[in-house]
Design a protein around this motif. Structure first.
Motif, short mmCIF file in Angstrom:
data_model
loop_
_atom_site.label_atom_id
_atom_site.label_comp_id
_atom_site.label_asym_id
_atom_site.label_seq_id
_atom_site.Cartn_x
_atom_site.Cartn_y
_atom_site.Cartn_z
N ARG A 135 52.05 33.52 -71.29
CA ARG A 135 50.89 32.65 -71.52
C ARG A 135 50.12 32.41 -70.23
N GLY B 62 56.26 31.52 -71.80
CA GLY B 62 55.47 30.78 -70.82
C GLY B 62 54.88 31.69 -69.76
N GLU C 166 57.39 24.98 -79.01
CA GLU C 166 56.47 25.40 -77.96
C GLU C 166 55.02 25.20 -78.38
N LEU D 207 59.86 28.94 -66.21
CA LEU D 207 59.15 29.54 -67.33
C LEU D 207 60.08 30.22 -68.33
N THR D 208 59.78 30.03 -69.60
CA THR D 208 60.34 30.86 -70.64
C THR D 208 59.59 32.19 -70.63
N ILE E 24 56.61 22.96 -65.96
CA ILE E 24 56.01 23.95 -66.85
C ILE E 24 57.11 24.90 -67.31
N THR E 25 57.29 25.00 -68.62
CA THR E 25 58.26 25.95 -69.19
C THR E 25 57.53 26.92 -70.12
N SER E 26 57.10 26.45 -71.29
CA SER E 26 56.38 27.31 -72.22
C SER E 26 54.90 27.44 -71.87
N ALA E 27 54.38 26.52 -71.04
CA ALA E 27 52.97 26.47 -70.64
C ALA E 27 52.04 26.13 -71.80
N ALA E 28 52.59 25.68 -72.92
CA ALA E 28 51.75 25.32 -74.06
C ALA E 28 50.88 24.10 -73.74
N GLU F 299 47.99 25.19 -71.42
CA GLU F 299 46.98 25.93 -72.16
C GLU F 299 46.10 25.01 -72.99
#
Length: 340
Positions: free
Chosen positions: A280, A277, A217, A273-274, A242-246, A249
């Motif tokens: 975040r 995520g 992530e 999302l996780t 978008i999953t972790s949104a890393a 960001e």
């Protein structure tokens, strides 16, 4: 001699994740001239808990559009996939013609290759083999990145993987966001062509980020730009998933490193999302690093976040599916009706 009509069938998880979608699916197909018979409520359980599929009528010779949600709230992906496979196999054994599985979002799409140092199966390839064994001739889904690699995993299996375009869907979301000085941002090189086409259609510039994954992530991002961005006032990051949104960001912070307090919006096709995520994105919106997030409900999950706007995906998907059926020369062409 006319060909048999289309059966549009919904598995239980799809009906639960996308309630009230019969009209959103049937009307675009009907407007395109297709004769459609809707079927649902096909699943039940035997007394011992095993899955039972029961068709309401003989499907012999008909093309079946089998709608299923395999990433939603109401069934784990593996349970939803088994339901899809069993239903497709039932239609196949009872003489259906072409069987097209229509999935708003494709499960295991990120499991598309072996990762060095890991001893894990390529789950997308397993899904391809299972779909073929069940008698599914086509899987149709919304584009979600790595399309060429995923399609190759299906080559030679007897099941073809087709990605419906999201260009019009993204334009629907993006057009109201545009203002003087807006810029679209591709979060990686893989998205550059698609985001570039959107930018050309909207008449705005495009920036492309270089992304390097440093962990499950974690990513490192730099912006490829020779211009001075200090005057940039509005940027829209356009992503497929978008999953972790890393990635979101890091791209946002890369923009803020060069611009002076810009407004940053995010547009994504799929939001799956996780827990990390969700945290975040909540933090980024609360801190005003992000102004707003715009996505579709394609993943079949109810997400509540400050600054989030969700658009229905199924009507646009049904329109694209109708066009695909009309253009696809390999299709068993169903009976058309004359429009009033």
């Amino acid at each position: 001699m006319t060909s048999p009509g289309i059966i549009a069938a919904a598995c239980r998880a799809f009906t639960a994740d996308f309630p009230g979608q019969v009209a959103g699916i049937s009307e675009p197909l009907g407007d395109a001239g297709w004769q459609v018979k809707w079927q649902d409520g096909l699943e039940s359980r035997f007394p011992d808990g095993e899955l039972c599929i029961d068709l309401p009528e003989d499907p012999a010779g008909r093309t079946v559009l089998l709608w299923q949600s395999v990433t939603g709230d109401h069934a784990e992906p593996d349970v939803a996939i088994m339901s899809l496979l069993a239903t497709a196999r039932c239609y196949r054994e009872h003489g259906a013609g072409r069987i097209v599985a229509v999935l708003p979002h494709l499960a295991y799409a990120r499991h598309d290759r072996h990762v060095p140092g890991q001893r894990r199966p390529v789950m997308a390839a397993l899904l391809a083999g299972l779909a073929a064994a069940a008698g599914i001739t086509d899987i149709v889904t919304l584009a979600s990145g790595a399309q060429d690699l995923l399609a190759r995993l299906f080559t030679g299996t007897g099941t073809r993987l087709t990605f419906l375009p999201v260009h019009e869907l993204h334009l629907d979301i993006l057009a109201p966001l545009m203002e003087a000085g807006s810029v679209l941002v591709a979060p990686d090189r893989g998205a550059a062509d698609h985001v570039g086409m959107l930018a050309a259609a909207l008449g705005v510039p495009v920036l492309v980020a270089d992304k390097r994954r440093t962990g499950p992530e974690q990513v490192a991002v730099t912006l490829r730009c020779q211009e001075d961005l200090r005057g940039l006032r509005h940027a829209v990051i356009v992503d497929d998933l978008i999953t972790s949104a890393a990635t979101v960001e890091n791209v946002a912070w890369a923009i803020r490193d060069q611009a002076v307090d810009p407004r940053i919006d995010v547009v994504a096709t799929h939001l799956r999302l996780t827990p990390g995520g969700a945290e975040r994105l909540t933090r980024l919106c609360r801190q005003r690093t992000l102004h707003s997030i715009h996505t579709t409900d394609s993943a079949g999950r109810a997400v509540v976040l400050g600054g989030l706007t969700t658009r229905p995906a199924i009507p646009r998907m049904a329109q694209a599916l109708a066009a695909w059926l009309a253009d696809d020369t390999s299709a068993v062409q169903p009976e058309r009706r004359t429009l009033a």
